[in-house]
Design a protein around this motif. Sequence first.
Motif, PDB file in Angstrom:
ATOM      1  N   SER A  73      -6.053  -2.747  -0.642  1.00 18.24           N
ATOM      2  CA  SER A  73      -5.004  -1.929  -0.023  1.00 18.24           C
ATOM      3  C   SER A  73      -5.375  -0.453  -0.077  1.00 18.24           C
ATOM      4  CB  SER A  73      -3.678  -2.162  -0.734  1.00 18.24           C
ATOM      5  OG  SER A  73      -3.704  -1.570  -2.008  1.00 18.24           O
ATOM      6  N   PHE A 285      -3.307  -9.943  -6.205  1.00 19.26           N
ATOM      7  CA  PHE A 285      -2.936  -9.528  -4.859  1.00 19.26           C
ATOM      8  C   PHE A 285      -1.964  -8.355  -4.941  1.00 19.26           C
ATOM      9  CE2 PHE A 285      -1.309  -9.788  -0.578  1.00 19.26           C
ATOM     10  CZ  PHE A 285      -2.416 -10.192   0.148  1.00 19.26           C
ATOM     11  N   PHE A 290      -7.033  -7.338  -2.615  1.00 21.56           N
ATOM     12  CA  PHE A 290      -6.893  -8.499  -1.746  1.00 21.56           C
ATOM     13  C   PHE A 290      -8.151  -9.382  -1.765  1.00 21.56           C
ATOM     14  CE2 PHE A 290      -4.089  -5.470   0.900  1.00 21.56           C
ATOM     15  CZ  PHE A 290      -3.050  -5.643   0.015  1.00 21.56           C
TER      16      PHE A 290
ATOM     17  N   GLN B  87       4.691  -5.088  -4.579  1.00 26.42           N
ATOM     18  CA  GLN B  87       3.760  -6.077  -4.053  1.00 26.42           C
ATOM     19  C   GLN B  87       4.155  -6.485  -2.642  1.00 26.42           C
ATOM     20  OE1 GLN B  87       3.288  -9.243  -6.865  1.00 26.42           O
ATOM     21  NE2 GLN B  87       2.935  -7.866  -8.561  1.00 26.42           N
ATOM     22  N   THR B  91       1.799  -5.873   0.679  1.00 24.99           N
ATOM     23  CA  THR B  91       1.390  -6.998   1.508  1.00 24.99           C
ATOM     24  C   THR B  91       1.798  -6.767   2.957  1.00 24.99           C
ATOM     25  OG1 THR B  91       1.886  -8.324  -0.417  1.00 24.99           O
ATOM     26  CG2 THR B  91       1.413  -9.509   1.589  1.00 24.99           C
TER      27      THR B  91
END
Lengths: 322, 437
Positions: A73, A285, A290, B87, B91
Amino acid sequence: MKGGTNPVSTTTTRAIVAPGAAPSLASPISARPRGRRQDHPLWFLLPALAVLVVFFFVPTLFNFIYAFTDWSSFKSGISFVGFDNFVALFANGTLLNSLRVTLVYAVLVAIFQNVFGLALALLLEKDTPLNRAARVAFFVPVIMSALAVGYIFQALLKPEGALNDILGFITGTDISIAWLGDTTWTIVVVALVHAWKWMGLSMLIYLAGLKTINPDVLEASRLDGAGWWQTLVYIRIPLLAPAITFNVATALLGSMNGFDIVQATTEGGPGGTTELLNIFIFRTFGQGLFAQATTMSLVLFLMVMILAFPVIRFLRKREDVL
Amino acid sequence: MKKTLIGFAAVAAAAALVLSGCSDPTAGGGDSAPADWPAQDTKLDGVSLTIWAAQNSNTVPESVVAGFEELTGASIDVVTIPDPYEQGIQTKVATGDKPDLAFWQPTASQLTALNATTNLQPLDDAPWLDATAADLRDITGILDDTRYAALITTPAVEGVYYNKKVLADAGVTDLPTDWDSFVQLGRDLKAAGVTPFYEMAGDRWATQWWVQVQLADAAADGLWDRVNANEEKFTDPTILGTIETYKGLIDEGLFNEDIKTATFEDQGDALLAGDAAMVVQVNSFFNQLQSKASAEELDETIGFFPISPSGNVGTFIPDQSNALVAFKTGDAAKEAAARQLLSYWLGDGYADFVETRETVSLQDDVATPDTVPSALLAVSDSLGSSVGSMQALAIANPDLYIFLADMIQGTKTPEEVAQATQDQFAQLAKAQGAEGF
C-alpha cells in the motif's frame, strides 16, 4: 498413474455405479459412439468458461504472480522481486508457527467433527418424528454465520461467562476458568467450537451413508450373531467409506482455510497459540504488505494441495472394499 | 495435438492479459495544481461528498455536516467502515475505491500506509492554520514536509489515569514526578494491599503504552529517527530495556492477577471501582469511562498525569478520530468541495463543533466548553510539552502490542518481543523503500 491404470476414471465409475452392478452397466456406456459432442457445439461452453476464467482462473493466477512482486500500500509501482518474499517469510519463524498451528487445528477439527457427526447420525438414525426434529436442530449451526457463532462462544467462554456460571451452579463453587486464555488448551476449545458448528453437516452425510447400506447385509450379520458394536465396526463403518472420505477431506481441508471462528473467539491469541495462517495473512494484509500476504496465501494453497492428494488418495483406497 | 496447441495459446493469452493488468489500480493520481481554498460559503448545490468514518468516529461530524449542508446546499454522506477500520480503508484504496474525505490517523507511518503522495490532497497553506494554537499546529499530519491531514481535535496522550480516592485512602498526597517515584508508588500501594496497576492483555492493544511512555526521553533525543534509519534497533538496549522493565514489573506482581485475560472494559470498571489504583492509557480509555459514569463522578474520582523516565512528559499518539484526510479523486470540483468542507469545519463551524462534541478546542479564539471533564483538560495541557509516540514518529507501525501480549501470556521472552518487532519493522520499512533496509 503407475502401472498404466487411470485411478480417476476407475474411481469415478465406481462412485457412480452401485457396487456389484458395475460389469453389466459399464458396457453400454463404453459402447456408445464417441461422436456425442456433435449435438452440443463447443462454443456453448463459452459463457460458463468466461465466468470460470474471470472469477477462478485469473484470481488464482494473480495469486501466483503477486507473490513474486513487491506490491504494497506504500507505493504505486509494482515490480518483480523474485523469491524475496518466500526467503523472508521462511527466515521468519512466525510463518512456520502459523503453519504448525493451522495443521494442528485442522487435524483436531477433522477428528471432533467426524466423531460428533457419526455419533449424532447413529443416535438419530431411525426416522421417528423426534429424530427428524433433532436433526434439524443439529443442522441449524451449519447455516448460522460463523462469526456469530464465534462471538456467541466468546461470550459463553469468558472467565465470567455463562459456562463458568453453569459449572459454578452445579459444583456450588465460584469458577472462573479462562477457556480462551490458555496457551496449551485454547486451540482444542476453538477446534471444538468449529466442530460444533459443522457437525450437523457431517451428521447429514453419515445419515445418507447409513441409509444406503443394504438391509440384507445387516440382516445377514445379525443372523451370524454379530452384536450392535460388531456390526458397527466390521460392517457399517467399512461400508460408510465414501461418506468418511467426503467428511474427513472437507473437514480437514476446510478447516485449513479456517478464519472466522478463531478470529471471533481469540483473534489468534493467547500468545499466538491459535494464530491460523489465515489470521496471519489478514494481519499482514492489514499492515499494507499485500505481496507478502499473497505469498502466504500461496503457501497455504500449496500446503492444502500437498495434504489433499495423499489424504484423499488414502481415503479412496479404503473404499476399495466396496 | 492441435487441441493442445489451442489450449496452450489460450493459457498464454490469458497470462499476457494478466501480466499487462499487473499494476496498481491506484496509480495515476498524478500531481494536482497547488490547491486553492474556496470560500467557506461557496454554493455547492448538487455536489455530494462522501466521508468515511469508523464505528467510533461516525457521529463526530454530525454538527458540521448539518451546518455545511445548510450553508452550501451540498449533500454529505458519512459512511461507516467496519472495524478494523484502517485495514478496511487500505484494502479499499488499494483496489481504487476512494471517498472524498476520511477520518485517518495523521501520523507519518499511517500517511505512508495510505500512500499519501499519490492518494491524498496536500493541505499546505490551509486557511485555518493561523488560528490553530502554535504548539499544536505542526505536531502531526505532516509527511515529507507536506501537510496531508487536518487535525480537528486534540491528539491522544499516553499517560497515567488514576483513581483519586484510592490514592487519597493510601495517604498519597503528591503525584509521582518521574519514573522511579511512579514505580515506588506502585510498590508502596502493593504493600498497603492495593492493586497498583491494571493491564488488559486479553484485548492486547494497550500493552504497548507501558513501553512507549518509558521511551519518552529517548524519543525526545531522536530515538525514532535512528530507528527509521536502521541505526538503532528494537533489540538494542534502549527499547529492549523498557520491555524488560515492563516484564519485571509484571513478574513483581504489581499488576492485576487476571492480567492475561482482562479486557479494555474490565480495565475501565476496575479503575472506576477502585479495584486498581492506576492505568497507563490513552484518551479512548477516558471516553470509555464517560460511557460508564457521570461527568461529576469522573471529575471526583479520575485524574491524569503524564509520566516519562525523567519527569512528567506525555507521549502523544494521534488517532483516527482526531483528523481527516482529503483524497485525490480526479474530480476537481469535488476535491475543491472537500477542501471547502475542511475550512468550514475548522473555520465558521468549529465553535459549534467543539461545543456539541464537548471537546478541547485547538484554536486560541475558540473557547473550550466548560463541560469538558478535568482529566481531559489535564491531558490537553500536557500536549504542548509532550513527545511523539512510535506511531507518531516511526515510519512504520509494527504490531508491538501483539508481541507484548504474547510476552504476558508467556509465549515470548522480552528478547523475542524485540526481535519480532524489529523484523516486522524492517519488513515494513523495506516495503516502503526506506533507506538503510
